[in-house]
Design a protein around this motif. Structure first.
Motif, PDB file in Angstrom:
ATOM      1  N   GLN A 132      21.398  16.363   9.379  1.00  0.00           N
ATOM      2  CA  GLN A 132      21.434  16.164   7.941  1.00  0.00           C
ATOM      3  C   GLN A 132      20.048  16.461   7.372  1.00  0.00           C
ATOM      4  OE1 GLN A 132      22.605  12.225   6.904  1.00  0.00           O
ATOM      5  NE2 GLN A 132      22.575  12.611   4.700  1.00  0.00           N
ATOM      6  N   VAL A 133      20.017  17.318   6.364  1.00  0.00           N
ATOM      7  CA  VAL A 133      18.767  17.680   5.726  1.00  0.00           C
ATOM      8  C   VAL A 133      18.370  16.559   4.779  1.00  0.00           C
ATOM      9  CG1 VAL A 133      17.615  19.348   4.239  1.00  0.00           C
ATOM     10  CG2 VAL A 133      19.317  20.132   5.908  1.00  0.00           C
ATOM     11  N   GLN A 134      17.236  15.913   5.046  1.00  0.00           N
ATOM     12  CA  GLN A 134      16.832  14.816   4.181  1.00  0.00           C
ATOM     13  C   GLN A 134      15.357  14.474   4.339  1.00  0.00           C
ATOM     14  OE1 GLN A 134      19.070  11.251   5.091  1.00  0.00           O
ATOM     15  NE2 GLN A 134      18.317  11.146   7.199  1.00  0.00           N
ATOM     16  N   LEU A 135      14.864  13.770   3.335  1.00  0.00           N
ATOM     17  CA  LEU A 135      13.531  13.201   3.329  1.00  0.00           C
ATOM     18  C   LEU A 135      13.681  11.714   3.040  1.00  0.00           C
ATOM     19  CD1 LEU A 135      11.784  15.921   1.111  1.00  0.00           C
ATOM     20  CD2 LEU A 135      11.541  15.654   3.582  1.00  0.00           C
ATOM     21  N   VAL A 136      13.036  10.897   3.846  1.00  0.00           N
ATOM     22  CA  VAL A 136      13.140   9.451   3.680  1.00  0.00           C
ATOM     23  C   VAL A 136      11.743   8.846   3.623  1.00  0.00           C
ATOM     24  CG1 VAL A 136      14.015   7.301   4.622  1.00  0.00           C
ATOM     25  CG2 VAL A 136      15.344   9.399   4.901  1.00  0.00           C
ATOM     26  N   GLU A 137      11.414   8.284   2.464  1.00  0.00           N
ATOM     27  CA  GLU A 137      10.101   7.664   2.291  1.00  0.00           C
ATOM     28  C   GLU A 137      10.125   6.220   2.751  1.00  0.00           C
ATOM     29  OE1 GLU A 137      10.642  10.364  -1.441  1.00  0.00           O
ATOM     30  OE2 GLU A 137      11.859   9.004  -0.212  1.00  0.00           O
ATOM     31  N   SER A 138       8.946   5.727   3.112  1.00  0.00           N
ATOM     32  CA  SER A 138       8.787   4.326   3.475  1.00  0.00           C
ATOM     33  C   SER A 138       7.338   3.928   3.249  1.00  0.00           C
ATOM     34  CB  SER A 138       9.186   4.091   4.935  1.00  0.00           C
ATOM     35  OG  SER A 138       8.352   4.851   5.799  1.00  0.00           O
ATOM     36  N   GLY A 139       7.089   2.628   3.326  1.00  0.00           N
ATOM     37  CA  GLY A 139       5.719   2.151   3.266  1.00  0.00           C
ATOM     38  C   GLY A 139       5.237   1.681   1.909  1.00  0.00           C
ATOM     39  N   GLY A 140       6.064   1.809   0.901  1.00  0.00           N
ATOM     40  CA  GLY A 140       5.649   1.338  -0.413  1.00  0.00           C
ATOM     41  C   GLY A 140       5.567  -0.186  -0.442  1.00  0.00           C
ATOM     42  N   GLY A 141       5.010  -0.689  -1.527  1.00  0.00           N
ATOM     43  CA  GLY A 141       4.898  -2.132  -1.673  1.00  0.00           C
ATOM     44  C   GLY A 141       3.838  -2.493  -2.691  1.00  0.00           C
ATOM     45  N   LEU A 142       3.393  -3.719  -2.588  1.00  0.00           N
ATOM     46  CA  LEU A 142       2.375  -4.228  -3.507  1.00  0.00           C
ATOM     47  C   LEU A 142       0.998  -4.067  -2.874  1.00  0.00           C
ATOM     48  CD1 LEU A 142       1.815  -5.801  -6.156  1.00  0.00           C
ATOM     49  CD2 LEU A 142       2.039  -7.900  -4.811  1.00  0.00           C
ATOM     50  N   VAL A 143       0.077  -3.513  -3.643  1.00  0.00           N
ATOM     51  CA  VAL A 143      -1.294  -3.358  -3.175  1.00  0.00           C
ATOM     52  C   VAL A 143      -2.217  -3.888  -4.267  1.00  0.00           C
ATOM     53  CG1 VAL A 143      -1.393  -0.960  -4.013  1.00  0.00           C
ATOM     54  CG2 VAL A 143      -3.010  -1.747  -2.260  1.00  0.00           C
ATOM     55  N   GLN A 144      -3.229  -4.588  -3.852  1.00  0.00           N
ATOM     56  CA  GLN A 144      -4.197  -5.112  -4.827  1.00  0.00           C
ATOM     57  C   GLN A 144      -5.071  -3.978  -5.350  1.00  0.00           C
ATOM     58  OE1 GLN A 144      -6.365  -8.367  -3.000  1.00  0.00           O
ATOM     59  NE2 GLN A 144      -5.012  -9.815  -4.017  1.00  0.00           N
ATOM     60  N   THR A 145      -5.509  -4.111  -6.567  1.00  0.00           N
ATOM     61  CA  THR A 145      -6.450  -3.157  -7.123  1.00  0.00           C
ATOM     62  C   THR A 145      -7.655  -3.069  -6.197  1.00  0.00           C
ATOM     63  OG1 THR A 145      -5.749  -3.663  -9.384  1.00  0.00           O
ATOM     64  CG2 THR A 145      -7.911  -2.642  -9.088  1.00  0.00           C
ATOM     65  N   GLY A 146      -7.977  -1.826  -5.837  1.00  0.00           N
ATOM     66  CA  GLY A 146      -9.064  -1.613  -4.896  1.00  0.00           C
ATOM     67  C   GLY A 146      -8.633  -1.557  -3.447  1.00  0.00           C
ATOM     68  N   GLY A 147      -7.396  -1.900  -3.200  1.00  0.00           N
ATOM     69  CA  GLY A 147      -6.895  -1.936  -1.836  1.00  0.00           C
ATOM     70  C   GLY A 147      -6.318  -0.610  -1.382  1.00  0.00           C
ATOM     71  N   SER A 148      -5.733  -0.631  -0.184  1.00  0.00           N
ATOM     72  CA  SER A 148      -5.211   0.583   0.442  1.00  0.00           C
ATOM     73  C   SER A 148      -3.768   0.402   0.868  1.00  0.00           C
ATOM     74  CB  SER A 148      -6.048   0.934   1.680  1.00  0.00           C
ATOM     75  OG  SER A 148      -7.387   1.207   1.328  1.00  0.00           O
ATOM     76  N   LEU A 149      -3.070   1.521   0.878  1.00  0.00           N
ATOM     77  CA  LEU A 149      -1.671   1.535   1.296  1.00  0.00           C
ATOM     78  C   LEU A 149      -1.360   2.951   1.776  1.00  0.00           C
ATOM     79  CD1 LEU A 149       0.859  -0.415   1.145  1.00  0.00           C
ATOM     80  CD2 LEU A 149       1.508   0.859  -0.895  1.00  0.00           C
ATOM     81  N   ARG A 150      -0.526   3.059   2.792  1.00  0.00           N
ATOM     82  CA  ARG A 150      -0.087   4.377   3.238  1.00  0.00           C
ATOM     83  C   ARG A 150       1.426   4.473   3.089  1.00  0.00           C
ATOM     84  NH1 ARG A 150      -0.494   7.232   9.186  1.00  0.00           N
ATOM     85  NH2 ARG A 150       1.269   5.823   9.601  1.00  0.00           N
ATOM     86  N   PRO A 190      -4.348   0.214 -11.111  1.00  0.00           N
ATOM     87  CA  PRO A 190      -3.067  -0.128 -11.734  1.00  0.00           C
ATOM     88  C   PRO A 190      -2.288   1.113 -12.182  1.00  0.00           C
ATOM     89  CG  PRO A 190      -4.762  -1.616 -12.503  1.00  0.00           C
ATOM     90  CD  PRO A 190      -5.479  -0.559 -11.688  1.00  0.00           C
ATOM     91  N   GLU A 191      -2.994   2.156 -12.585  1.00  0.00           N
ATOM     92  CA  GLU A 191      -2.310   3.378 -13.029  1.00  0.00           C
ATOM     93  C   GLU A 191      -1.690   4.173 -11.886  1.00  0.00           C
ATOM     94  OE1 GLU A 191      -5.471   2.429 -13.727  1.00  0.00           O
ATOM     95  OE2 GLU A 191      -6.844   4.171 -13.763  1.00  0.00           O
ATOM     96  N   ASP A 192      -1.897   3.740 -10.651  1.00  0.00           N
ATOM     97  CA  ASP A 192      -1.216   4.353  -9.512  1.00  0.00           C
ATOM     98  C   ASP A 192       0.178   3.774  -9.322  1.00  0.00           C
ATOM     99  OD1 ASP A 192      -4.324   4.302  -7.681  1.00  0.00           O
ATOM    100  OD2 ASP A 192      -3.441   5.955  -8.832  1.00  0.00           O
ATOM    101  N   THR A 193       0.499   2.737 -10.054  1.00  0.00           N
ATOM    102  CA  THR A 193       1.822   2.129  -9.964  1.00  0.00           C
ATOM    103  C   THR A 193       2.886   3.143 -10.358  1.00  0.00           C
ATOM    104  OG1 THR A 193       1.005  -0.099 -10.385  1.00  0.00           O
ATOM    105  CG2 THR A 193       3.326   0.345 -10.906  1.00  0.00           C
ATOM    106  N   ALA A 194       3.805   3.403  -9.431  1.00  0.00           N
ATOM    107  CA  ALA A 194       4.821   4.431  -9.666  1.00  0.00           C
ATOM    108  C   ALA A 194       5.802   4.457  -8.508  1.00  0.00           C
ATOM    109  CB  ALA A 194       4.171   5.809  -9.806  1.00  0.00           C
ATOM    110  N   LEU A 195       6.872   5.168  -8.733  1.00  0.00           N
ATOM    111  CA  LEU A 195       7.797   5.512  -7.657  1.00  0.00           C
ATOM    112  C   LEU A 195       7.304   6.832  -7.065  1.00  0.00           C
ATOM    113  CD1 LEU A 195      10.463   4.636  -6.305  1.00  0.00           C
ATOM    114  CD2 LEU A 195      11.667   6.014  -8.002  1.00  0.00           C
ATOM    115  N   TYR A 196       7.010   6.832  -5.781  1.00  0.00           N
ATOM    116  CA  TYR A 196       6.445   8.003  -5.129  1.00  0.00           C
ATOM    117  C   TYR A 196       7.542   8.740  -4.358  1.00  0.00           C
ATOM    118  CZ  TYR A 196       1.712   6.704  -6.328  1.00  0.00           C
ATOM    119  OH  TYR A 196       0.560   6.416  -7.031  1.00  0.00           O
ATOM    120  N   TYR A 197       7.664  10.021  -4.671  1.00  0.00           N
ATOM    121  CA  TYR A 197       8.666  10.870  -4.041  1.00  0.00           C
ATOM    122  C   TYR A 197       8.005  11.879  -3.108  1.00  0.00           C
ATOM    123  CZ  TYR A 197      11.891   9.372  -7.746  1.00  0.00           C
ATOM    124  OH  TYR A 197      12.682   8.651  -8.596  1.00  0.00           O
TER     125      TYR A 197
END
Length: 118
Positions: free
Chosen positions: A1-19, A88-95
């Motif tokens: 099946q041809v697909q892309l599946v994202e993961s790893g999103g969540g809450l991150v504090q301003t100044g923090g890191s997330l992958r 805060p302006e990085d808040t979004a749904l990432y595709y």
């Protein structure tokens, strides 16, 4: 099946890191440029970053340059976006998107929500 599946999103504090990650399947991953696109609440789609076939060339939106790093592991069919110094302006749904230019986008993941908050 041809697909892309994202993961790893969540809450991150301003100044923090997330992958955030994207698992690709059903197609020859290293034949395609890959891109991250985001959509903030109430706003349109915004290109964030792209990477070439082998990962040696990367492109960034000016507002994330120096803070975000796009990478890929072609052996694992994985795409990544390392987000540092979150704002805060990085808040979004990432595709995760297959393709380089908007007219080439032909496969989208379901998105992963990133919320940057103090």
């Amino acid at each position: 099946q041809v697909q892309l599946v994202e993961s790893g999103g969540g809450l991150v504090q301003t100044g923090g890191s997330l992958r955030v990650s994207c698992a690709a399947s059903g197609f020859t991953f290293n034949n395609y440029y890959m891109t991250w696109v985001r959509q903030a609440p109430g706003k349109g789609l915004e290109w964030v970053s792209s990477i070439n076939f082998g990962g040696g060339t990367t492109y960034y939106l000016d507002s994330v340059k120096g803070r975000f790093t796009i990478s890929r592991d072609n052996a694992k069919n994985m795409l990544y976006l390392q987000m540092n110094s979150a704002k805060p302006e990085d808040t979004a749904l990432y595709y995760c998107v297959r393709g380089f230019r908007a007219q080439e986008y032909d496969l989208w993941g379901q998105g992963t929500q990133v919320t940057a908050s103090s």
